[in-house]
Design an enzyme around this catalytic site. Sequence first.
Site, PDB file in Angstrom:
ATOM      1  N   GLU A 116     -30.865  31.426  16.310  1.00 36.99           N
ATOM      2  CA  GLU A 116     -32.087  31.296  16.545  1.00 36.99           C
ATOM      3  C   GLU A 116     -32.729  31.663  17.903  1.00 36.99           C
ATOM      4  OE1 GLU A 116     -33.637  30.136  14.541  1.00 36.99           O
ATOM      5  OE2 GLU A 116     -32.288  28.231  13.578  1.00 36.99           O
ATOM      6  N   HIS A 139     -33.883  23.861  21.258  1.00 33.54           N
ATOM      7  CA  HIS A 139     -33.778  23.664  19.807  1.00 33.54           C
ATOM      8  C   HIS A 139     -32.885  21.861  19.430  1.00 33.54           C
ATOM      9  CE1 HIS A 139     -34.020  23.709  15.414  1.00 33.54           C
ATOM     10  NE2 HIS A 139     -32.872  24.080  15.441  1.00 33.54           N
ATOM     11  N   HIS A 141     -32.088  18.831  16.253  1.00 34.60           N
ATOM     12  CA  HIS A 141     -32.350  18.094  14.583  1.00 34.60           C
ATOM     13  C   HIS A 141     -32.587  16.442  15.649  1.00 34.60           C
ATOM     14  CE1 HIS A 141     -30.316  21.671  13.018  1.00 34.60           C
ATOM     15  NE2 HIS A 141     -31.133  22.281  13.090  1.00 34.60           N
ATOM     16  N   GLU A 169     -46.527   6.179  26.968  1.00 32.01           N
ATOM     17  CA  GLU A 169     -46.311   7.184  28.000  1.00 32.01           C
ATOM     18  C   GLU A 169     -46.589   8.366  27.502  1.00 32.01           C
ATOM     19  OE1 GLU A 169     -43.912   6.649  31.612  1.00 32.01           O
ATOM     20  OE2 GLU A 169     -45.250   5.368  31.634  1.00 32.01           O
ATOM     21  N   HIS A 210     -36.774  20.380   9.684  1.00 30.60           N
ATOM     22  CA  HIS A 210     -35.556  21.049  10.421  1.00 30.60           C
ATOM     23  C   HIS A 210     -36.055  20.314  11.350  1.00 30.60           C
ATOM     24  CE1 HIS A 210     -33.127  25.038  11.078  1.00 30.60           C
ATOM     25  NE2 HIS A 210     -33.101  23.860  12.170  1.00 30.60           N
TER      26      HIS A 210
END
Length: 270
Positions: A116, A139, A141, A169, A210
């Site tokens: 990525e 990144h 999941h 919050e 994803h």
Amino acid sequence: MKDILTAPFMVEMIRTTTEMYRHGWDERNGGNVSLLLEEKDVAEYLDLNKVLRTEPVGFKAPELAGKYFLVTGTGKYFKNIQYAPDVNLGLLRITSDGDKAEILWGYSDGGRFTSEFPAHMMSHIARLSADSENHVVMHCHPANLLAMTYVHSLDEKAFTRTLWQMCTECIVVFPDGVNVLPWMLCGTNEIGEATAEKMNTARLVVWSQHGIYGAGKDLDETFGLIETAEKAAEIYMKIAHLPLVNTITDEQLHLLEGRFGVKARDGYLN
Ligand code: 13P
Ligand code: ZN
């Protein structure tokens, strides 16, 4: 030359990726992190003229020429980073023409930076132009955010408003909201460009079915951003199937803006 494993940036990267794994956000090789480093900090630990190898990056990022990043390796398990940082992480510098990466440390089994990399580098460019203090793209999941993309509208305003309503919050932590991409093929320049475009207006970008991308000034802030959005998504997944009796109203969200000195994304509150 000091031992790079004692560098504050390395210690923090190892702690953060380990914590991400413990949160269940990074099964197997899931997830990737890139941390922008200052040259003077790297120079305390590495000979900057000693390039181990050079790898093409598959796109051009002249905006990042000469910049240093600590980046998780492709196919590597976050679970293992703390035990073998030199195998699972790498430190690289983008070349002057912006289309190659010079590996200065790590990936010691011959590995490469995350698949990525386009989304990371393009997001760094986008976030740096919005905030010169941005150092992190992350990144992962997280299960509840991912689950939400199966049952909630992917409209960004609707998605953001739902998250803001789930915990008091949220609007304080991410007043810029959450942008959302439809399902796209991961690991490509196309999803990298689309992610970076979304990063112009928010520091969180959901990849439907994803995972999520977050950006921030340091690892703590970025981790906290994802942690807060994921907590809100968890509340949503606990209540979505039940009759809604109470919520946080727009009036109350405005009160939070005033109390915490934040400004909700334009047009997102009534
Ligand atoms: P990498 O192992 O290449 O970092 O890929 C993991 C991932 O989450 C892909 O989206
Ligand atoms: Zn992923």
